[in-house]
Scaffold this active site. Structure first.
Site, PDB file in Angstrom:
ATOM      1  N   ARG A  43       0.842  -1.202   0.000  1.00  0.00           N
ATOM      2  CA  ARG A  43       0.000   0.000   0.000  1.00  0.00           C
ATOM      3  C   ARG A  43       0.869   1.240   0.000  1.00  0.00           C
ATOM      4  NH1 ARG A  43      -5.227  -0.570   0.216  1.00  0.00           N
ATOM      5  NH2 ARG A  43      -6.050  -2.604   0.801  1.00  0.00           N
TER       6      ARG A  43
ATOM      7  N   THR B 225      -1.135   7.532  -0.417  1.00  0.00           N
ATOM      8  CA  THR B 225      -2.485   7.423  -0.957  1.00  0.00           C
ATOM      9  C   THR B 225      -3.280   6.288  -0.322  1.00  0.00           C
ATOM     10  OG1 THR B 225      -1.855   5.888  -2.715  1.00  0.00           O
ATOM     11  CG2 THR B 225      -1.598   8.247  -3.156  1.00  0.00           C
TER      12      THR B 225
ATOM     13  N   ASP C 291       3.640 -12.307  13.025  1.00  0.00           N
ATOM     14  CA  ASP C 291       3.826 -12.015  11.597  1.00  0.00           C
ATOM     15  C   ASP C 291       4.228 -13.299  10.894  1.00  0.00           C
ATOM     16  OD1 ASP C 291       5.397 -11.312   9.125  1.00  0.00           O
ATOM     17  OD2 ASP C 291       4.742  -9.305   9.696  1.00  0.00           O
TER      18      ASP C 291
ATOM     19  N   ASP D 105       7.573 -13.126   8.804  1.00  0.00           N
ATOM     20  CA  ASP D 105       8.777 -13.110   9.641  1.00  0.00           C
ATOM     21  C   ASP D 105       9.049 -14.476  10.244  1.00  0.00           C
ATOM     22  OD1 ASP D 105       9.320 -10.475   9.118  1.00  0.00           O
ATOM     23  OD2 ASP D 105       8.408  -9.709  10.964  1.00  0.00           O
TER      24      ASP D 105
END
Length: 209
Positions: A104, A108, A200, A203
């Site tokens: 992302r 924006t 995560d 990770d």
């Protein structure tokens, strides 16, 4: 609306418990994700159509079932989705594998595709999008958008665990996409992590921080 299937087979649930455990190291984490993905592949392909084939057994001739020529495509979302591919290929060795990489834009907040490589015939394939964590649902939603724009007509989403927020987004934007989960968790925290979650996934798969 999307159908959501929680795959509650005891082996899947047992292995997901160990995946969640903070004491599970990188090597074992990878192996468990591989094993759970293979077990989930068994469930997600339950509706594949069959056709009859005549074969010769050591004793006689028989009519027996084979999969009716369905073409499968596996689409891991980079990078954590890569950890689910090998387990799927154990049961679906002829499946083609595509890749979608998204991030992302911090200004924006719009999705940016940084890598897309797909089978040339995705409109003819049953596609399974692979993403270990369905948190906000943003990446999976954007990946499904990307596939549909390129002509995909049959898409399923497979995740190890999900939060209700991610499920809601997929149901609202892609009611035709069935979602297969190892488990559905309680919520997202203020940082967007799934609670209780597993940390995560990328990770933990690749030994990074």
């Amino acid at each position: 609306m999307s159908n959501v299937f929680i795959l509650d087979h005891p082996l899947i649930q047992h292995k997901i418990t160990h995946i969640r455990d903070v004491e599970t190291g990188t090597k074992m984490f990878r192996e468990l994700v591989d094993e759970v993905s293979m077990l989930m592949a068994f469930e997600i392909t339950r509706d594949l159509p069959l056709e009859k084939k005549t074969i010769n057994t050591p004793v006689t001739t028989a009519e027996s079932n084979v999969i009716a020529g369905k073409k499968i495509g596996l689409i891991p979302i980079l990078r954590a989705g890569l950890g689910m591919v090998d387990g799927m290929l154990e049961l679906l060795p002829s499946a083609k594998v595509g890749h979608i990489g998204l991030y992302r834009d911090p200004k924006t907040l719009l999705p940016v595709e940084y890598y897309v490589k797909l089978p040339t015939d995705i409109e003819e394939r049953d596609l399974i999008v692979l993403d270990p964590m369905l948190a906000t649902g943003g990446s999976a939603n954007d990946a499904i958008d990307s596939l549909k724009k390129r002509g995909a007509k049959s898409i399923k989403l497979m995740c190890l665990i999900a939060a209700p927020e991610g499920i809601k987004l997929i149901q609202e934007n892609h009611p035709d996409v069935d979602v297969y989960l190892g488990d559905l968790d309680e919520k997202l925290d203020e940082k967007g992590y799934i609670i209780p979650g597993l940390g995560d996934a990328g990770d933990r798969l690749f030994g990074t921080k």
